[in-house]
Design a protein around this motif. Structure first.
Motif, PDB file in Angstrom:
ATOM      1  N   VAL A 171     -32.773 -54.974 -61.683  1.00 26.92           N
ATOM      2  CA  VAL A 171     -31.718 -54.295 -60.931  1.00 26.92           C
ATOM      3  C   VAL A 171     -32.232 -53.905 -59.552  1.00 26.92           C
ATOM      4  CG1 VAL A 171     -30.105 -52.367 -60.938  1.00 26.92           C
ATOM      5  CG2 VAL A 171     -30.771 -53.447 -63.097  1.00 26.92           C
ATOM      6  N   ALA A 172     -33.488 -53.469 -59.510  1.00 27.44           N
ATOM      7  CA  ALA A 172     -34.065 -53.062 -58.230  1.00 27.44           C
ATOM      8  C   ALA A 172     -34.110 -54.247 -57.266  1.00 27.44           C
ATOM      9  CB  ALA A 172     -35.462 -52.483 -58.445  1.00 27.44           C
ATOM     10  N   ASN A 173     -34.490 -55.410 -57.804  1.00 29.02           N
ATOM     11  CA  ASN A 173     -34.468 -56.621 -56.981  1.00 29.02           C
ATOM     12  C   ASN A 173     -33.081 -56.888 -56.431  1.00 29.02           C
ATOM     13  OD1 ASN A 173     -36.871 -58.193 -56.612  1.00 29.02           O
ATOM     14  ND2 ASN A 173     -37.023 -58.205 -58.842  1.00 29.02           N
ATOM     15  N   LEU A 174     -32.116 -56.732 -57.319  1.00 29.54           N
ATOM     16  CA  LEU A 174     -30.727 -56.965 -56.943  1.00 29.54           C
ATOM     17  C   LEU A 174     -30.315 -56.043 -55.805  1.00 29.54           C
ATOM     18  CD1 LEU A 174     -28.460 -58.714 -58.384  1.00 29.54           C
ATOM     19  CD2 LEU A 174     -27.535 -56.493 -59.047  1.00 29.54           C
ATOM     20  N   VAL A 175     -30.667 -54.772 -55.947  1.00 29.35           N
ATOM     21  CA  VAL A 175     -30.291 -53.795 -54.923  1.00 29.35           C
ATOM     22  C   VAL A 175     -30.981 -54.133 -53.602  1.00 29.35           C
ATOM     23  CG1 VAL A 175     -30.399 -51.368 -54.263  1.00 29.35           C
ATOM     24  CG2 VAL A 175     -29.822 -51.997 -56.605  1.00 29.35           C
ATOM     25  N   TYR A 176     -32.243 -54.552 -53.713  1.00 26.71           N
ATOM     26  CA  TYR A 176     -32.977 -54.889 -52.491  1.00 26.71           C
ATOM     27  C   TYR A 176     -32.259 -56.002 -51.734  1.00 26.71           C
ATOM     28  CZ  TYR A 176     -36.820 -55.900 -49.340  1.00 26.71           C
ATOM     29  OH  TYR A 176     -37.577 -56.080 -48.226  1.00 26.71           O
ATOM     30  N   PHE A 177     -31.846 -57.039 -52.447  1.00 30.27           N
ATOM     31  CA  PHE A 177     -31.172 -58.150 -51.770  1.00 30.27           C
ATOM     32  C   PHE A 177     -29.745 -57.792 -51.372  1.00 30.27           C
ATOM     33  CE2 PHE A 177     -34.770 -60.354 -53.609  1.00 30.27           C
ATOM     34  CZ  PHE A 177     -35.203 -61.033 -52.487  1.00 30.27           C
ATOM     35  N   LEU A 178     -29.148 -56.886 -52.155  1.00 30.67           N
ATOM     36  CA  LEU A 178     -27.832 -56.394 -51.777  1.00 30.67           C
ATOM     37  C   LEU A 178     -27.904 -55.745 -50.388  1.00 30.67           C
ATOM     38  CD1 LEU A 178     -24.961 -56.137 -52.962  1.00 30.67           C
ATOM     39  CD2 LEU A 178     -25.579 -53.837 -53.709  1.00 30.67           C
ATOM     40  N   PHE A 179     -28.982 -54.996 -50.155  1.00 32.15           N
ATOM     41  CA  PHE A 179     -29.164 -54.390 -48.844  1.00 32.15           C
ATOM     42  C   PHE A 179     -29.184 -55.457 -47.754  1.00 32.15           C
ATOM     43  CE2 PHE A 179     -31.363 -50.375 -50.542  1.00 32.15           C
ATOM     44  CZ  PHE A 179     -30.222 -49.632 -50.346  1.00 32.15           C
ATOM     45  N   LEU A 180     -29.860 -56.554 -48.042  1.00 34.88           N
ATOM     46  CA  LEU A 180     -29.933 -57.636 -47.051  1.00 34.88           C
ATOM     47  C   LEU A 180     -28.536 -58.115 -46.678  1.00 34.88           C
ATOM     48  CD1 LEU A 180     -32.813 -60.117 -47.994  1.00 34.88           C
ATOM     49  CD2 LEU A 180     -32.582 -58.766 -45.923  1.00 34.88           C
ATOM     50  N   VAL A 181     -27.649 -58.109 -47.686  1.00 34.70           N
ATOM     51  CA  VAL A 181     -26.305 -58.626 -47.451  1.00 34.70           C
ATOM     52  C   VAL A 181     -25.395 -57.586 -46.795  1.00 34.70           C
ATOM     53  CG1 VAL A 181     -24.240 -59.576 -48.558  1.00 34.70           C
ATOM     54  CG2 VAL A 181     -26.519 -60.201 -49.412  1.00 34.70           C
ATOM     55  N   VAL A 182     -25.405 -56.381 -47.340  1.00 31.93           N
ATOM     56  CA  VAL A 182     -24.338 -55.444 -46.949  1.00 31.93           C
ATOM     57  C   VAL A 182     -24.753 -54.370 -45.940  1.00 31.93           C
ATOM     58  CG1 VAL A 182     -23.197 -55.729 -49.171  1.00 31.93           C
ATOM     59  CG2 VAL A 182     -24.734 -53.776 -48.824  1.00 31.93           C
ATOM     60  N   ALA A 183     -26.050 -54.267 -45.623  1.00 27.69           N
ATOM     61  CA  ALA A 183     -26.448 -53.102 -44.826  1.00 27.69           C
ATOM     62  C   ALA A 183     -26.498 -53.386 -43.326  1.00 27.69           C
ATOM     63  CB  ALA A 183     -27.797 -52.576 -45.322  1.00 27.69           C
ATOM     64  N   GLY A 184     -25.977 -54.537 -42.911  1.00 25.08           N
ATOM     65  CA  GLY A 184     -26.009 -54.835 -41.482  1.00 25.08           C
ATOM     66  C   GLY A 184     -27.410 -55.167 -41.001  1.00 25.08           C
ATOM     67  N   VAL A 185     -28.193 -55.842 -41.859  1.00 21.26           N
ATOM     68  CA  VAL A 185     -29.571 -56.162 -41.513  1.00 21.26           C
ATOM     69  C   VAL A 185     -29.617 -57.364 -40.566  1.00 21.26           C
ATOM     70  CG1 VAL A 185     -31.808 -56.924 -42.426  1.00 21.26           C
ATOM     71  CG2 VAL A 185     -30.447 -55.239 -43.684  1.00 21.26           C
ATOM     72  N   ASN A 186     -28.939 -58.453 -40.961  1.00 24.51           N
ATOM     73  CA  ASN A 186     -28.986 -59.679 -40.162  1.00 24.51           C
ATOM     74  C   ASN A 186     -27.657 -60.028 -39.508  1.00 24.51           C
ATOM     75  OD1 ASN A 186     -31.763 -60.628 -40.485  1.00 24.51           O
ATOM     76  ND2 ASN A 186     -31.225 -60.684 -42.657  1.00 24.51           N
ATOM     77  N   PHE A 187     -26.590 -59.346 -39.922  1.00 27.37           N
ATOM     78  CA  PHE A 187     -25.285 -59.523 -39.272  1.00 27.37           C
ATOM     79  C   PHE A 187     -24.494 -58.231 -39.470  1.00 27.37           C
ATOM     80  CE2 PHE A 187     -25.421 -61.397 -43.477  1.00 27.37           C
ATOM     81  CZ  PHE A 187     -24.430 -60.680 -44.137  1.00 27.37           C
ATOM     82  N   PRO A 188     -23.532 -57.969 -38.591  1.00 29.16           N
ATOM     83  CA  PRO A 188     -22.826 -56.686 -38.642  1.00 29.16           C
ATOM     84  C   PRO A 188     -22.024 -56.532 -39.935  1.00 29.16           C
ATOM     85  CG  PRO A 188     -22.386 -57.848 -36.587  1.00 29.16           C
ATOM     86  CD  PRO A 188     -23.085 -58.808 -37.466  1.00 29.16           C
ATOM     87  N   VAL A 189     -21.930 -55.300 -40.380  1.00 27.21           N
ATOM     88  CA  VAL A 189     -21.181 -54.976 -41.596  1.00 27.21           C
ATOM     89  C   VAL A 189     -19.730 -55.440 -41.471  1.00 27.21           C
ATOM     90  CG1 VAL A 189     -20.389 -53.066 -43.053  1.00 27.21           C
ATOM     91  CG2 VAL A 189     -22.675 -52.998 -42.042  1.00 27.21           C
ATOM     92  N   THR A 190     -19.182 -55.403 -40.236  1.00 27.22           N
ATOM     93  CA  THR A 190     -17.776 -55.757 -40.039  1.00 27.22           C
ATOM     94  C   THR A 190     -17.490 -57.222 -40.341  1.00 27.22           C
ATOM     95  OG1 THR A 190     -18.352 -56.040 -37.712  1.00 27.22           O
ATOM     96  CG2 THR A 190     -17.276 -53.979 -38.325  1.00 27.22           C
ATOM     97  N   ARG A 191     -18.545 -58.049 -40.438  1.00 25.58           N
ATOM     98  CA  ARG A 191     -18.337 -59.457 -40.781  1.00 25.58           C
ATOM     99  C   ARG A 191     -18.080 -59.657 -42.272  1.00 25.58           C
ATOM    100  NH1 ARG A 191     -20.750 -63.184 -37.072  1.00 25.58           N
ATOM    101  NH2 ARG A 191     -20.242 -64.779 -38.613  1.00 25.58           N
ATOM    102  N   LEU A 192     -18.337 -58.587 -43.067  1.00 27.71           N
ATOM    103  CA  LEU A 192     -18.205 -58.703 -44.522  1.00 27.71           C
ATOM    104  C   LEU A 192     -16.748 -58.608 -44.961  1.00 27.71           C
ATOM    105  CD1 LEU A 192     -21.039 -56.233 -45.550  1.00 27.71           C
ATOM    106  CD2 LEU A 192     -21.048 -58.702 -45.988  1.00 27.71           C
ATOM    107  N   PRO A 193     -16.403 -59.227 -46.120  1.00 27.94           N
ATOM    108  CA  PRO A 193     -15.086 -58.989 -46.693  1.00 27.94           C
ATOM    109  C   PRO A 193     -14.911 -57.497 -47.005  1.00 27.94           C
ATOM    110  CG  PRO A 193     -16.380 -60.547 -48.036  1.00 27.94           C
ATOM    111  CD  PRO A 193     -17.240 -60.108 -46.928  1.00 27.94           C
ATOM    112  N   GLY A 194     -13.654 -57.058 -47.031  1.00 24.57           N
ATOM    113  CA  GLY A 194     -13.348 -55.626 -47.174  1.00 24.57           C
ATOM    114  C   GLY A 194     -14.069 -54.943 -48.315  1.00 24.57           C
ATOM    115  N   ALA A 195     -14.088 -55.606 -49.474  1.00 19.41           N
ATOM    116  CA  ALA A 195     -14.680 -54.969 -50.648  1.00 19.41           C
ATOM    117  C   ALA A 195     -16.160 -54.682 -50.417  1.00 19.41           C
ATOM    118  CB  ALA A 195     -14.503 -55.862 -51.877  1.00 19.41           C
ATOM    119  N   LEU A 196     -16.854 -55.650 -49.805  1.00 19.42           N
ATOM    120  CA  LEU A 196     -18.285 -55.454 -49.575  1.00 19.42           C
ATOM    121  C   LEU A 196     -18.536 -54.386 -48.513  1.00 19.42           C
ATOM    122  CD1 LEU A 196     -19.950 -58.979 -49.836  1.00 19.42           C
ATOM    123  CD2 LEU A 196     -20.071 -57.047 -51.413  1.00 19.42           C
TER     124      LEU A 196
END
Ligand SMILES: Nc1ncnc2c1ncn2[C@@H]1O[C@H](COP(=O)(O)OP(=O)(O)OP(=O)(O)O)[C@@H](O)[C@H]1O
Ligand SMILES: [Mg+2]
Lengths: 262, 325
Positions: A171-196
């Motif tokens: 789960v910790a691994n999952l959360v770590y990679f989730l951060f990569l996706v949703v935390a605005g690390v490599n692209f802005p959060v606004t690029r994500l679908p609404g739910a994310l």
């Protein structure tokens, strides 16, 4: 005062007891190499994908995200290792304050997280020429501290879960990679679908990274500070939930619901 | 009248365990109903076969487990409600090698647990020096625990349990895995603690150990106390019986079964040796048993036959023996 000293002392022993990071080689590999590789990989990828664009965006995002290595894995493994060593019952049957023990587990990881980010920024500057000339450095430092603290909050919650489950590292691994996706690390959060985007708002990190970007750009502190306040609040909420869960599970364990715990 | 160190009343513990998602659950009754009193200052031994519930009793008394029913009072406090104060007053050692930080030195382990028991640093240092002497770990205390032998780990455990000078010390199979000399040293050490006023509650399946050092013992079997008293008293519960002991060659399950069914036989124990089995038979009239042995053994060879008084171990074996079918 002695209370504080005991606390610091306890934190240090706990840290040394539970991690091979406390040996120079282990420390170097987990604290230096992993953050460096992550920063190099994503910045390189970002620059390549944007056709030789500005590395700054990727450098800031990934340097900040490195804190999650300590905040999440460090704290989660603290509880997990304790269970593996069979020392958990000794801890639970001792008169030590649960809250102090609990916070003690994360204290060093906050410091460690900060060190990792500093290293990551240094690498980004050396290799990719990250420019910090206009940066508001105190504000950037504040952002780093805020994110180091808030990721430990989520680490504490996951750490509590690892009282019951051996699989929490997954789960910790999952959360770590989730951060990569949703935390605005490599692209802005606004690029994500609404739910994310909703998920992103419910997790630590994204506000801290946004504040760090403002700090590097030299924006006025009045824009970044509210973000940092929210970042800390989110982290505190996770830490509080983690503590409550810990107490609940401790009660469970005493009723014999958790065989593995003892 | 001072408060009992340990007072158990109709103590019951049922473990529930899940078999995994959606596959239902099962129950194990670890303690049926246990009543027990240990006065302060006593060296008390809880005996019982594997799975009898000894560790469960110790875990309940040290606040690690909650009873399903009944009460457990330790140093006058109900363990279900007890918190920090009680934990500060009791110490415990669980047998085995786990429960130490292997990457730290023995010394650092003790310092860490000293913190957990809120010892001020200078007092912790003095106390650790004392204890290292007491358990005989001088010279090795700054080595990492991963380099310790099992016996050294066990002694470190004991030092840890004693760090905060507990009034009451629980020892769950403290001599498990120790060589005979190490076990004897540890027993002497524990006896010494009791002589200096610490109440000790230990569990064991070594009868000799219990006989050697305990003021009083109790035998737990299938979650109930089936005998209690001074070791001598428990031993004499079998005084009306005698013991016939011999070495046998060529004995098998069928013959043991036949021995069990001889008139008056209360318990039969067979311990396998290198070439022979040592057979111990308890019965009220050893003389007549000896006469019946020949036909019963049916060709198996019995040597070194002798008749003797029962020991505590014999009494114990009879107490926990399966009832004859
Ligand atoms: N966490 C647990 N979950 C389910 N059952 C358990 C648990 N711990 C112990 N038991 C069961 O409870 C019973 C008593 O166990 P306990 O460990 O108290 O025995 P013991 O007298 O200490 O045995 P030993 O001499 O082998 O150490 C056993 O049947 C055991 O299987
Ligand atoms: Mg046991």
């Amino acid at each position: 005062m002695t209370g504080l000293r005991l606390f610091a002392h306890g934190c240090l022993y706990q840290y040394r007891a539970l991690f091979n990071w406390a040996t120079p080689l282990g420390y170097a590999s987990s604290k230096l190499l992993v953050p460096v590789f992550q920063v190099v990989f994503f910045v390189q990828l970002g620059v390549f994908a944007t056709g030789g664009g500005d590395p700054t965006y990727f450098a800031i995002g990934n340097a900040m995200q490195v804190t999650a290595l300590n905040g999440i894995f460090g704290v989660v493994m603290t509880v997990g290792n304790e269970r593996q060593f069979g020392t958990l019952p000794l801890l639970l049957a001792s008169p030590a304050s649960r809250l102090a023990t609990f916070l003690g587990r994360s204290a060093f990881h906050v410091v460690d997280g900060i060190i990792s980010v500093v290293i990551a920024f240094a690498v980004a500057q050396l290799l990719f020429g990250l420019r910090l000339a206009h940066a508001d450095l105190p504000l950037l430092a504040a952002s780093v501290v805020a994110v180091a603290l808030s990721t430990c909050g989520i680490g504490l919650l996951l750490g509590s879960c690892s009282l019951v489950s051996r699989d929490i590292l997954l789960v910790a691994n999952l959360v770590y990679f989730l951060f990569l996706v949703v935390a605005g690390v490599n692209f802005p959060v606004t690029r994500l679908p609404g739910a994310l985007q909703v998920v992103s708002r419910g997790l630590p990190m994204s506000r801290g990274i946004a504040a760090a970007r403002l700090a590097v750009a030299g924006a006025p502190a009045s824009r970044a500070l509210p973000l940092l306040g929210q970042e800390l609040l989110v982290g505190a909420a996770y830490a509080a939930a983690g503590y409550l869960l810990f107490r609940v599970l401790e009660g469970w364990a005493r009723r014999g619901g958790l065989q593995e715990a003892f | 009248m001072s408060v009992a160190a340990v007072e158990l009343r109709a103590l019951r513990k049922v473990y529930r365990h899940r078999h995994g998602w959606g596959r239902g659950s099962a129950e194990t009754v670890a303690l049926e109903s246990v009543d027990l009193d240990v006065p302060p200052g006593e060296l008390f031994g809880l005996l019982g076969p594997n799975g009898a519930g000894k560790t469960t009793v110790v875990k309940i008394c040290t606040t690690l487990l909650l009873p399903t029913a009944g009460t457990a009072r330790v140093l006058g406090e109900d363990v279900s409600q007890a918190g920090r104060q009680l934990r500060q007053r009791i110490g415990f050692v669980f047998g085995g090698e786990r429960g130490l930080y292997w990457r730290l030195s023995g010394y650092d382990n003790l310092r860490y647990f000293g913190d957990l028991y809120r010892l001020p640093p200078d007092r912790a240092r003095r106390r650790i020096d004392e204890l290292v002497q007491l358990v005989g770990l001088e010279g090795r205390i700054h080595d990492r625990v991963e380099r310790y032998s099992r016996g050294m780990k066990q002694r470190l455990h004991l030092a840890r349990g004693l760090l905060h000078d507990p009034e009451l010390l629980f020892l769950d199979e403290p001599t498990i895995g120790l060589d005979p000399v190490g076990a004897r040293d540890l027993r002497q050490l524990v006896r010494g603690l009791a002589d200096r006023g610490t109440t000790v509650f230990l569990t064991t399946h070594a009868m000799l150990e219990a006989e050697a050092i305990c003021d009083r013992i109790a035998v737990v079997h299938r979650g109930r106390i089936i005998a209690a008293g001074a070791p001598d008293v428990v031993r004499r519960q079998g005084a009306d019986l005698g013991v016939v002991e011999f070495e046998a060659v060529g004995i098998d399950d069928r013959l043991v079964q036949r021995l069990r069914q001889l008139p008056g036989v209360e318990a039969v124990q067979v311990v396998a040796g290198e070439l022979t089995h040592r057979v111990t038979v308890q019965c009220p009239d050893p003389a007549s048993l000896v006469l019946q042995l020949g036909p019963c053994l049916d060709g198996a060879l019995a040597v070194g036959l002798r008749v003797r008084e029962p020991t505590l171990e014999d009494a114990y074996i009879r107490l926990v023996a399966e009832p004859a079918p």
